[in-house]
Design a protein around this motif. Structure first.
Motif, short mmCIF file in Angstrom:
data_model
loop_
_atom_site.label_atom_id
_atom_site.label_comp_id
_atom_site.label_asym_id
_atom_site.label_seq_id
_atom_site.Cartn_x
_atom_site.Cartn_y
_atom_site.Cartn_z
N HIS A 293 0.80 -1.22 0.00
CA HIS A 293 0.00 0.00 0.00
C HIS A 293 0.84 1.27 0.00
O HIS A 293 0.29 2.37 -0.05
N LEU A 294 2.15 1.13 0.06
CA LEU A 294 3.03 2.31 0.05
C LEU A 294 3.37 2.67 -1.39
O LEU A 294 4.53 2.60 -1.82
N LYS A 295 2.37 3.05 -2.14
CA LYS A 295 2.54 3.28 -3.58
C LYS A 295 3.46 4.45 -3.89
O LYS A 295 4.07 4.49 -4.97
N ILE A 296 3.57 5.40 -2.97
CA ILE A 296 4.42 6.57 -3.24
C ILE A 296 5.90 6.25 -3.02
O ILE A 296 6.76 7.07 -3.31
N VAL A 297 6.19 5.05 -2.52
CA VAL A 297 7.56 4.65 -2.22
C VAL A 297 8.08 3.78 -3.36
O VAL A 297 7.34 2.96 -3.93
N HIS A 298 9.36 3.95 -3.69
CA HIS A 298 9.97 3.11 -4.71
C HIS A 298 9.83 1.64 -4.28
O HIS A 298 10.04 1.30 -3.11
N GLN B 40 4.73 10.44 9.19
CA GLN B 40 5.78 9.48 9.52
C GLN B 40 6.33 8.81 8.27
O GLN B 40 7.54 8.60 8.15
N ILE B 41 5.46 8.49 7.33
CA ILE B 41 5.92 7.91 6.06
C ILE B 41 6.86 8.87 5.35
O ILE B 41 7.92 8.48 4.84
N SER B 42 6.49 10.16 5.33
CA SER B 42 7.34 11.17 4.69
C SER B 42 8.69 11.27 5.38
O SER B 42 9.73 11.40 4.72
N LEU B 43 8.71 11.20 6.71
CA LEU B 43 9.97 11.28 7.45
C LEU B 43 10.87 10.09 7.14
O LEU B 43 12.08 10.25 6.93
N ILE B 44 10.28 8.91 7.10
CA ILE B 44 11.07 7.71 6.81
C ILE B 44 11.64 7.77 5.41
O ILE B 44 12.82 7.46 5.19
N ILE B 45 10.84 8.18 4.45
CA ILE B 45 11.31 8.29 3.07
C ILE B 45 12.45 9.30 2.98
O ILE B 45 13.48 9.07 2.34
N GLY B 46 12.26 10.44 3.65
CA GLY B 46 13.30 11.47 3.64
C GLY B 46 14.60 10.98 4.24
O GLY B 46 15.68 11.25 3.71
N PRO C 245 9.71 -2.58 1.46
CA PRO C 245 9.86 -3.44 2.65
C PRO C 245 10.53 -2.73 3.82
O PRO C 245 10.12 -2.89 4.97
N THR C 246 11.57 -1.92 3.53
CA THR C 246 12.27 -1.20 4.60
C THR C 246 11.36 -0.16 5.24
O THR C 246 11.30 -0.03 6.47
N VAL C 247 10.64 0.59 4.40
CA VAL C 247 9.73 1.61 4.93
C VAL C 247 8.63 0.94 5.75
O VAL C 247 8.27 1.42 6.84
N ALA C 248 8.11 -0.18 5.26
CA ALA C 248 7.06 -0.88 5.99
C ALA C 248 7.56 -1.36 7.35
O ALA C 248 6.86 -1.22 8.36
N THR C 249 8.77 -1.89 7.40
CA THR C 249 9.33 -2.36 8.67
C THR C 249 9.47 -1.22 9.66
O THR C 249 9.08 -1.33 10.84
#
Length: 405
Positions: A198-203, A242-248, A208-212
């Motif tokens: 469901h993290l479509k905005i993530v490469h 939080q998703i934005s922070l992790i991606i950044g 998997p890393t962002v999800a973890t």
């Protein structure tokens, strides 16, 4: 009684996994929503409670660790227990603004009247009749057993059956019209994969890393919500931030302080060398407890970084040498200053070095990575090095402890 012990262990595992399933499912549910004002909580009106677009969605979760979970049928204990929970909650709800969701990892048998609950638009009349018949069968069976002084059957679902029969015909139909079954939901071991999807905005490579990392953050928020350290409700806006922070952080190669607010397990037993080093300088109980806590955090952090990215072993090794150099400058000077003094003064000087690693070193030694500002890594890494006798506190620690400095 081996059988009893195994049964208790199985039951405890199932209960623990059931709670974690609530947390994981809540995260997945919030990710699935597109409404900005969506908010979710667990263990309030139901296992999971979602508010979005002026609607309340209540979720009863039926997880199972069995290889083949039992299907949802009219005789399912999970069904009737769920009915009891929802019927008890009805007085505090506006039914037209509420939907009830039974989420199960099991399926519905072909031809079952429960197929009507897979869509809000489907007719519920036949299902109501079937459920009334089953509830009445349970009531009659218990009455017959009571008349014969036998053990009453169906104790695991009688409360739900009686609650359902206590409703009027119209109330039963209206309740089921607002009820949906989600069958064949992912088991807990698979749900993190669904979160990643469901993290479509993530490469795709980073999902998997962002999800973890998202799950780790989410687990803390759920625990804090349950023990009063934060609001009970978690907002979709928080999740997006939080998703934005992790991606950044990933894009910048920034290291995350994963253990800054986590304490060591109660049963954690550090290497005995940690305490031996501190005893040499007559450290206090507070010195020891801080050392144990920070050593555990640093050790866990090092392990996590290397598991995620093996090349971090080089970064960690180089930084250990930086830490050793800062310690060596102070320790060598202390050894010179302690020449000819008694052991009491040596211990006092060594204690000052130990406390320097906690109080001053995190502000003096450059961080392991740009943007890193969590002091536990410096403090704890010094304890890791002390366990390996790469550093020490007493001027004569190498001789007193044996081995090479």
């Amino acid at each position: 009684m081996v059988g009893d012990s195994q049964s208790e262990t199985h039951s405890a595992e199932a209960a623990a996994l059931g709670f974690y399933y609530q947390s994981f499912f809540a995260l997945l549910t919030l990710l699935e929503r597109s409404t900005d004002d969506a908010a979710i909580a667990i263990e309030q009106l139901d296992d999971v409670e979602l508010k979005a677009d002026g609607q309340t969605l209540l979720f009863q979760l039926k997880h199972s660790i069995r290889p083949t979970p039992p299907p949802i049928t009219l005789k399912s204990r999970a069904l009737w227990r769920t009915m009891k929970v929802w019927i008890d909650a009805l007085p505090g709800l506006t039914l037209s603004e509420t939907t009830f969701h039974l989420v199960a990892v099991a399926g519905i048998p072909r031809g079952s009247p429960f197929t009507a609950l897979t869509s809000l638009a489907a007719d519920r009349d036949e299902l109501v009749k079937a459920m009334v018949n089953e509830a009445q069968r349970v009531r009659v069976a218990r009455a017959a057993a009571s008349n014969k002084n036998k053990e009453l059957p169906h104790a695991d679902r009688v409360d739900g059956c009686e609650a359902f029969l206590s409703l009027s015909e119209t109330e039963r139909l209206n309740l089921l019209r607002r009820t949906v079954i989600r069958q064949d939901s992912p088991v807990i071991g698979k749900i993190e994969e669904h979160i990643a999807e469901h993290l479509k905005i993530v490469h795709p490579d980073q999902r998997p890393t962002v999800a973890t990392r998202l799950v780790e953050w989410w687990d803390r928020q759920i625990v804090y919500s349950l023990c009063g350290k934060r609001e009970r409700v978690l907002l979709r806006a928080e999740l997006q931030d939080q998703i934005s922070l992790i991606i950044g952080d990933l894009e910048q190669g920034k290291l995350l302080a994963d253990f800054e607010t986590v304490s060591e397990p109660e049963d954690y037993q550090p290497d005995g060398m940690l305490a031996r080093q501190i005893r040499l300088v007559e450290g206090k109980k507070s010195d020891l407890s801080k050392a144990i806590r920070e050593e555990w955090r640093a050790r866990e952090q090092r392990s996590k970084w290397m598991n995620e990215k093996p090349s971090m072993a080089t970064v960690i090794g180089e930084y250990d040498r930086v830490l050793q150099e800062h310690w060596s400058d102070r320790h060598c000077q202390m050894v010179e200053d302690c020449a000819g003094v008694d052991d009491k003064e040596k211990r006092a000087s060594g204690l000052r070095i130990l406390r320097w690693t906690h109080e001053n070193a995190p502000n003096i030694v450059r961080p392991i990575s740009a943007g890193w500002n969590a002091p536990y890594y410096v403090r704890g890494s010094y304890q890791v090095l002390a366990i390996n006798r790469k550093v020490g506190w007493h001027p004569d620690y190498a001789t007193l402890l044996g081995g090479d400095e």
